[in-house]
Design a protein around this motif. Structure first.
Motif, mmCIF file in Angstrom:
data_model
loop_
_atom_site.group_PDB
_atom_site.id
_atom_site.type_symbol
_atom_site.label_atom_id
_atom_site.label_comp_id
_atom_site.label_asym_id
_atom_site.label_seq_id
_atom_site.Cartn_x
_atom_site.Cartn_y
_atom_site.Cartn_z
ATOM 1 N N ARG A 205 -15.392 -28.768 13.716
ATOM 2 C CA ARG A 205 -14.706 -27.483 13.609
ATOM 3 C C ARG A 205 -13.183 -27.629 13.538
ATOM 4 O O ARG A 205 -12.448 -27.015 14.299
ATOM 5 N N PRO A 206 -12.691 -28.459 12.618
ATOM 6 C CA PRO A 206 -11.241 -28.638 12.514
ATOM 7 C C PRO A 206 -10.597 -27.518 11.702
ATOM 8 O O PRO A 206 -11.270 -26.775 10.983
ATOM 9 N N ARG A 207 -9.306 -27.412 11.798
ATOM 10 C CA ARG A 207 -8.526 -26.548 10.917
ATOM 11 C C ARG A 207 -7.686 -27.444 10.016
ATOM 12 O O ARG A 207 -7.207 -28.504 10.432
ATOM 13 N N HIS A 208 -7.536 -26.994 8.773
ATOM 14 C CA HIS A 208 -6.784 -27.752 7.767
ATOM 15 C C HIS A 208 -5.455 -27.030 7.566
ATOM 16 O O HIS A 208 -5.413 -25.932 7.017
ATOM 17 N N GLU A 226 4.256 -23.935 7.010
ATOM 18 C CA GLU A 226 2.881 -24.406 6.830
ATOM 19 C C GLU A 226 2.032 -23.416 6.055
ATOM 20 O O GLU A 226 2.404 -22.252 5.876
ATOM 21 N N ARG A 227 0.884 -23.939 5.612
ATOM 22 C CA ARG A 227 -0.160 -23.106 4.992
ATOM 23 C C ARG A 227 -1.479 -23.407 5.682
ATOM 24 O O ARG A 227 -1.812 -24.569 5.909
ATOM 25 N N GLU A 228 -2.213 -22.378 6.011
ATOM 26 C CA GLU A 228 -3.554 -22.517 6.584
ATOM 27 C C GLU A 228 -4.543 -22.593 5.428
ATOM 28 O O GLU A 228 -4.639 -21.675 4.607
ATOM 29 N N CYS A 229 -5.288 -23.708 5.354
ATOM 30 C CA CYS A 229 -6.225 -23.943 4.251
ATOM 31 C C CYS A 229 -7.623 -24.243 4.786
ATOM 32 O O CYS A 229 -8.368 -25.040 4.203
ATOM 33 N N SER A 230 -8.003 -23.619 5.890
ATOM 34 C CA SER A 230 -9.261 -23.946 6.554
ATOM 35 C C SER A 230 -10.480 -23.330 5.891
ATOM 36 O O SER A 230 -11.603 -23.773 6.147
ATOM 37 N N LEU A 231 -10.300 -22.305 5.077
ATOM 38 C CA LEU A 231 -11.453 -21.679 4.413
ATOM 39 C C LEU A 231 -11.798 -22.486 3.176
ATOM 40 O O LEU A 231 -11.149 -22.368 2.127
ATOM 41 N N GLN A 232 -12.832 -23.314 3.311
ATOM 42 C CA GLN A 232 -13.215 -24.249 2.266
ATOM 43 C C GLN A 232 -14.719 -24.204 2.046
ATOM 44 O O GLN A 232 -15.481 -23.853 2.943
ATOM 45 N N ASP A 437 -9.903 -16.596 13.364
ATOM 46 C CA ASP A 437 -10.680 -17.634 14.054
ATOM 47 C C ASP A 437 -11.335 -18.515 12.998
ATOM 48 O O ASP A 437 -12.518 -18.357 12.669
ATOM 49 N N LEU A 438 -10.595 -19.470 12.463
ATOM 50 C CA LEU A 438 -11.010 -20.218 11.288
ATOM 51 C C LEU A 438 -11.320 -21.669 11.617
ATOM 52 O O LEU A 438 -10.829 -22.216 12.604
ATOM 53 N N ASP A 439 -12.135 -22.296 10.772
ATOM 54 C CA ASP A 439 -12.302 -23.741 10.747
ATOM 55 C C ASP A 439 -12.899 -24.108 9.405
ATOM 56 O O ASP A 439 -13.381 -23.234 8.663
ATOM 57 N N THR A 440 -12.878 -25.387 9.072
ATOM 58 C CA THR A 440 -13.283 -25.804 7.727
ATOM 59 C C THR A 440 -14.773 -25.647 7.471
ATOM 60 O O THR A 440 -15.214 -25.736 6.325
ATOM 61 N N GLY A 441 -15.575 -25.426 8.507
ATOM 62 C CA GLY A 441 -17.010 -25.242 8.325
ATOM 63 C C GLY A 441 -17.454 -23.794 8.321
ATOM 64 O O GLY A 441 -18.642 -23.513 8.140
#
Length: 693
Positions: A205-208, A226-232, A437-441
């Motif tokens: 559950r990391p954030r990018h 910065e830019r939040e890029c966790s939605l992948q 409440d984001l993460d890459t998954g």
């Protein structure tokens, strides 16, 4: 400043760069393959040069042809865009050797940071924390597998070259390592020409989060937040925003300083991005992943919150100018969110799509910006990247930016090419996304809730009425229109009959819609029809609820309709649909049988239905190229066995046996170009296989 710049890229990337060149008064030179002769970036440039046939390896990736185009056009500099050759050290050096300015970092910096293994070693020496993983270059398959077992499952396989998620594989089961390593190498080789891999520990559950940097040739290096890029999805970014709701000012400053150290460690010049993996529960425990030595797809969100044109400063730095800012001059104001609109069909498992852009509407204004390479009449094929455009929204706060972006995506129409616009709109409304409440998954976990199982019934109703009002050829000055040829149910001296329409949307059961005039309104009845269902015969009778069609049917009432809009009522809810018509006034469609309804997700409902194939037949799930054929006619195969691999837009799709049996037909070989739903092979089941399944 340069007089003439060649843009060594295509699509929305080239259009974006050309826009800034125009604002600076710099002559732009576009390049194009045979597939892009009529593309938008070709039309918008000051001049354009053909560089070869459609395959990228023979056109957009050919350094020799690009340099020849620069020589012929009188260009002084080459802007590689972002992607393709932007991170190719050999191309940067070739430009320098030809006396051209490469608008990007030095070739040595590209080579260093383009090798993820060397990059991690270099930034670690500069005091930047890195993700634990394998060490050493050119590891064999066996060495990679051994390193993965030592690190502990799950692990992430990554190409040492390139980026954009291409070739990345998350592996949970050590037994699958050999197969996943082979697949990762194929994708890396196809995307970057280099199949070197590394393996890293998977952080749950990391954030990018990435930091934008800008450096000049005079030793000045700044970070722009910065830019939040966790939605992948599948390790590829689909939604990006700036700033991140996760970081406080202290963590933001610390990550920015780490990014600056990383840039200095390789002698960086120009625009670049330092990417970090950040545990959501402990943002201070960030780790360096890689550095992208180019402008990123998501750079517009940084532009909107800083007020800077990053392409302009790429050009100015490349021309030798100093950065006119100190770090204290960089301020972040408001919030921006970007969505990547891609040629893919969520209803078909996000497989790449294609087709002709029959009609186009892209939102702009009111805090919304669209960067696009699309144009009406353009062809979207399977040779290049699936990203078509980017829709970006800005607001004084995050909630406003999210609302504006959702509304903009609802107003985005690309008729003729299935896209992910509706999926992105639903994702932006997900409670976790709204809360930050984001993460890459997150996307992969929630994907089933974000892809609707069916098409809203009101879409079929509106499509049926659109067909009802579809104008035919304009009558001549003395031409009589036959009322019996009209599709409105009119009959001489009798009660208007119900008109039946049989629609099919790919991936869904056919639907039959019945229409009958009733006073000033029109009543509709519709229901889903299973395979083999037949439409009932038209009936007559008084106004009122119509008899049910096969399946569960409901009745809708058309309140108003004309050539521009349909308003209908269904289950007490009123829906309004806008239609897209051609300049000639005809409803747009393929062969006159496909219509588009602007509401919900843009869909295409076809009167012709769709070809059906038996359970034994394996068809191409997307237009593309067969890259691997693992069987031959007569081979015995097991259920689920991998038989072929189809590649489109740099994505692989494995075709597996539907059941145990014998390959009785094989219509393709490696290298065969296939259309969507084209038959690839037939697997005849062994006796009793169907019962066992």
């Amino acid at each position: 400043m340069f007089d003439t710049v060649l843009v060594a890229n295509r699509g929305e990337i080239a259009v974006r760069v050309i826009r800034t060149l125009r604002e600076l008064g710099v002559r732009s030179v576009a390049v194009f393959s045979d597939a892009d002769a009529d593309a938008r970036h070709v039309r918008e440039a000051d001049t354009a040069v053909r560089i070869g046939p459609a395959p990228a390896s023979e056109s957009y990736l050919s350094a020799d042809r690009l340099l020849e185009a620069a020589r012929r056009s009188g260009a002084q500099a080459v802007h590689p865009g972002y992607g393709f050759l932007a991170e190719n050290a050999g191309f940067a050096q070739a430009c320098a050797d030809a006396g051209l300015v490469f608008i990007g970092p030095p070739a040595a910096a590209i080579a260093l940071m383009g090798d993820k293994i060397r990059a991690k070693e270099t930034v670690a020496a500069a005091g930047v924390p890195v993700v634990p993983g394998s060490t050493g270059s050119a590891l064999t398959d066996g060495q990679l597998a051994e390193a993965a077992r030592e690190i502990g499952m799950p692990v992430l396989l990554k190409p040492s070259a390139g980026g954009g998620g291409k070739g990345m594989r998350l592996v949970h089961d050590a037994a699958l390592l050999a197969e996943e390593i082979a697949a990762a190498r194929r994708e890396a080789r196809a995307s970057f020409g280099d199949d070197t891999l590394l393996v890293e520990r998977w952080i749950d559950r990391p954030r990018h989060i990435e930091i934008q940097v800008m450096a000049d040739a005079h030793g000045n290096v700044l970070h722009l937040g910065e830019r939040e890029c966790s939605l992948q999805r599948r390790h590829q970014k689909i939604i990006e925003e700036a700033p991140s709701v996760l970081l406080d000012e202290a963590t933001r400053a610390a990550m920015g300083e780490a990014a600056v150290r990383a840039a200095r460690s390789c002698g960086y010049v120009g625009a670049g991005t330092v990417e970090f993996i950040v545990p959501g529960g402990d943002p201070a425990a960030y780790c360096f992943m890689e550095m992208n030595t180019r402008l990123q797809v998501e750079h517009p969100v940084t532009e909107l919150i800083t007020g800077l044109d990053l392409v302009e400063w790429q050009l100015r730095v490349a021309a030798g100018e100093r950065l006119p800012y100190a770090q204290a001059d960089i301020t972040l104001t408001g919030h921006a969110v970007e969505a990547r609109v891609c040629a893919e069909d969520p209803a078909r498992g996000f497989l790449p799509s294609g087709g002709t852009v029959l009609a186009l509407h892209e939102p702009r204004g009111g805090g919304v910006r669209t960067d696009s390479g699309l144009g009406e009449g353009g062809e979207v094929g399977s040779l290049y990247d699936p990203m078509l455009s980017k829709v970006i929204a800005y607001g004084p706060d995050r909630a406003t930016a999210l609302r504006r972006l959702r509304a903009a995506l609802a107003d985005t129409v690309v008729l003729g090419v299935p896209t992910n616009a509706g999926f992105l709109r639903r994702l932006l409304g997900h409670p976790a996304v709204v809360a930050g409440d984001l993460d890459t998954g997150l996307v992969e976990r929630e994907v089933d809730t974000l892809v609707p199982d069916g098409v809203p019934e009101e879409v079929y109703a509106a499509a049926a009425l659109l067909r009802q009002h579809s104008p035919g050829p304009a009558p001549g000055p003395r031409t009589w229109t036959d009322p019996f040829s009209a599709g409105d149910g009119w009959r001489l001296g009798g009660t208007p009959a119900r008109t039946l329409r049989h629609f099919h949307i790919p991936g869904h059961d056919p639907v039959q819609v019945g229409l009958r005039p009733c006073g000033a309104a029109t009543e509709l009845t519709f229901g889903h029809v299973g395979e083999g269902g037949r439409p009932p015969a038209p009936d007559s009778g008084s106004c009122g609820p119509l008899g049910p069609l096969p399946g569960s049917a409901e009745t809708a009432r058309i309140i108003a309709a004309d050539e521009r809009r349909v308003t209908l009522e269904l289950a007490g809810v009123t829906h309004s649909f806008a239609h897209t018509a051609s300049p000639e006034g005809r409803w747009l469609g393929r062969d006159g049988d496909t219509w588009h309804v602007r509401d919900h997700d843009p869909v295409e409902a076809s009167l012709t239905g769709a070809a059906r194939s038996g359970a034994d037949t394996l068809a191409a799930p997307m237009p593309g190229t067969v890259t691997v054929v693992k069987v031959a006619v007569g081979d015995e195969v097991a259920a689920g066995q991998s038989l072929l691999v189809v590649e489109a837009m740099k994505m692989e799709h494995v075709i597996s046996a539907p059941h145990a049996g014998t390959v009785t037909e094989l219509d393709v070989t490696a290298g065969t170009t296939v259309a969507m739903d084209q038959v690839l092979a037939v697997v005849t089941p062994v006796a009793g296989a169907g019962e066992e399944a």
